[in-house]
Scaffold this motif. Structure first.
Motif, short mmCIF file in Angstrom:
data_model
loop_
_atom_site.label_atom_id
_atom_site.label_comp_id
_atom_site.label_asym_id
_atom_site.label_seq_id
_atom_site.Cartn_x
_atom_site.Cartn_y
_atom_site.Cartn_z
N ILE A 59 27.26 40.39 59.00
CA ILE A 59 26.35 39.32 58.52
C ILE A 59 26.99 38.72 57.68
N ARG B 239 22.42 35.79 43.38
CA ARG B 239 22.90 35.37 44.67
C ARG B 239 24.39 35.41 44.85
N MET C 8 23.41 47.30 56.86
CA MET C 8 23.55 45.90 57.56
C MET C 8 24.90 45.90 58.21
N LYS D 159 17.06 50.69 57.04
CA LYS D 159 16.49 49.69 56.30
C LYS D 159 17.67 49.11 55.21
N ILE D 160 18.57 50.13 54.84
CA ILE D 160 19.54 49.76 53.72
C ILE D 160 20.89 49.26 54.47
N PHE E 206 23.91 36.68 50.52
CA PHE E 206 23.17 37.79 50.06
C PHE E 206 22.26 37.36 48.78
N LYS E 207 21.09 37.52 48.86
CA LYS E 207 20.00 37.38 47.67
C LYS E 207 19.59 38.48 46.84
N GLU E 208 19.12 38.42 45.72
CA GLU E 208 18.60 39.51 45.05
C GLU E 208 17.60 40.36 45.47
N ASP E 209 16.67 39.78 46.43
CA ASP E 209 15.71 40.56 47.33
C ASP E 209 16.14 41.47 48.29
N THR E 210 17.63 41.21 48.76
CA THR E 210 18.19 42.28 49.75
C THR E 210 18.90 43.65 49.05
N LEU E 211 18.75 43.37 47.68
CA LEU E 211 19.68 44.52 47.15
C LEU E 211 18.84 45.68 47.05
N VAL E 212 19.53 47.15 46.89
CA VAL E 212 18.94 48.13 46.91
C VAL E 212 19.52 48.90 45.63
#
Length: 219
Positions: free
Chosen positions: A131, A91, A127, A124-125, A95-101
Motif C-alpha cells: 500500500i 499526513r 495492511m 483491521k490494523i 497515510f492520513k491521521e484517520d488510518t492510525l491506531v
C-alpha cells in the motif's frame, strides 16, 4: 508556534509566505541526522489561527523538513524569536491521521489473536506493505531479477518487464508480476531514456527477504 513578543498578524502572514518554496535548513542540535545544510521544499503554509502569541499553522512540505527549525527561523525574521509549541502530523504520503491506531489497540488485538484465536481486530490494523507504493511510479521486475535486488543490487534495464513513467531522481517501487513489493529505489535515468542496457534504479531500501525467488545470478 509561540512567538516571544507581541507581533501584528500581518507580519506573521508575510513572514510565513517567505518560507514557501525551496528553503535551506541546518538540522537542530538535538536531531538524529548529521548537522549539515540541506535543501527542502515547503509546498504551502496556511496560518489557521492566531491567539495573541500563539500561531496555529498547517504546513505541507517535502519529507525531512524540520518544523521546529521553521518556527525558529520565523522568529528570527520577526525580530523577537519563536519556538515550536506543539507538532501534530496529520499526513505522511498516502497515510492520513484517520488510518492510525494506538499501541494499546495493537496490544489488545495481539492478545485476542494469541490467546483467543480471534484475528478480526488484528486484520483491521494490519495492511500489506505494498500500500505504501501508492503514489510512486512502479516497475514490474522479471522473476529472474528479483533475488539479486533482494541482495541490494541495482535494477538493470534487461530485468524490466513493464513500468510507469518516471524521472531521474524519482523514488520508484519495484514489484513482482504478482504485485509483491521488492524494494524502493531512486531512478538514475528518465523512463524516456530507457534502453536495453544500463542501470535504471539504484536500490535504497530492500523489502523482500533474500532467496524467496530462485537465484538466477552468480556470485
Amino acid at each position: 508556534m509561540e512567538v516571544h513578543c507581541d507581533v501584528n498578524e500581518s507580519e506573521i502572514m508575510d513572514v510565513a509566505k517567505t518560507f514557501i518554496g525551496k528553503i535551506y535548513q541546518k538540522p537542530p542540535v538535538r536531531s538524529s541526522v548529521k548537522r549539515r545544510v540541506r535543501k527542502r521544499e515547503v509546498y504551502s503554509i496556511d496560518v489557521l489561527e492566531i491567539d495573541k502569541r500563539k500561531v496555529l499553522m498547517r504546513i505541507s512540505s517535502e519529507p525531512g523538513t524540520y518544523m521546529r527549525k521553521i518556527c525558529h527561523d520565523m522568529g528570527i525574521l520577526l525580530n523577537c524569536g519563536a519556538h515550536m509549541r506543539e507538532l501534530r502530523r496529520v499526513r505522511s504520503g498516502i497515510f492520513k491521521e484517520d488510518t492510525l491506531v494506538t499501541l494499546q489497540q495493537v496490544s489488545e488485538a495481539l492478545y485476542l489473536y494469541r490467546n483467543c484465536g480471534e484475528e478480526e481486530e488484528l486484520r483491521k490494523i494490519l495492511m500489506p506493505m505494498e500500500i505504501a507504493f501508492c503514489g510512486v511510479p512502479k516497475i514490474i521486475v522479471d522473476d529472474e531479477t528479483v533475488n539479486s535486488i533482494s541482495y541490494g543490487s541495482p535494477l538493470m534495464a534487461p530485468g524490466i518487464i513493464a513500468y510507469q513513467d518516471f524521472k531521474k531522481g524519482d523514488y520508484v517501487g519495484l514489484i513482482t508480476w504478482k504485485g509483491e513489493g521488492i524494494a524502493i529505489g531512486k531512478a538514475v535515468i528518465d523512463s524516456k531514456q530507457l534502453g536495453k542496457k544500463g542501470e535504471v534504479v539504484k536500490t535504497e531500501r530492500v523489502l523482500m527477504d533474500k532467496d524467496i525467488y530462485p537465484k538466477a545470478w552468480k556470485k
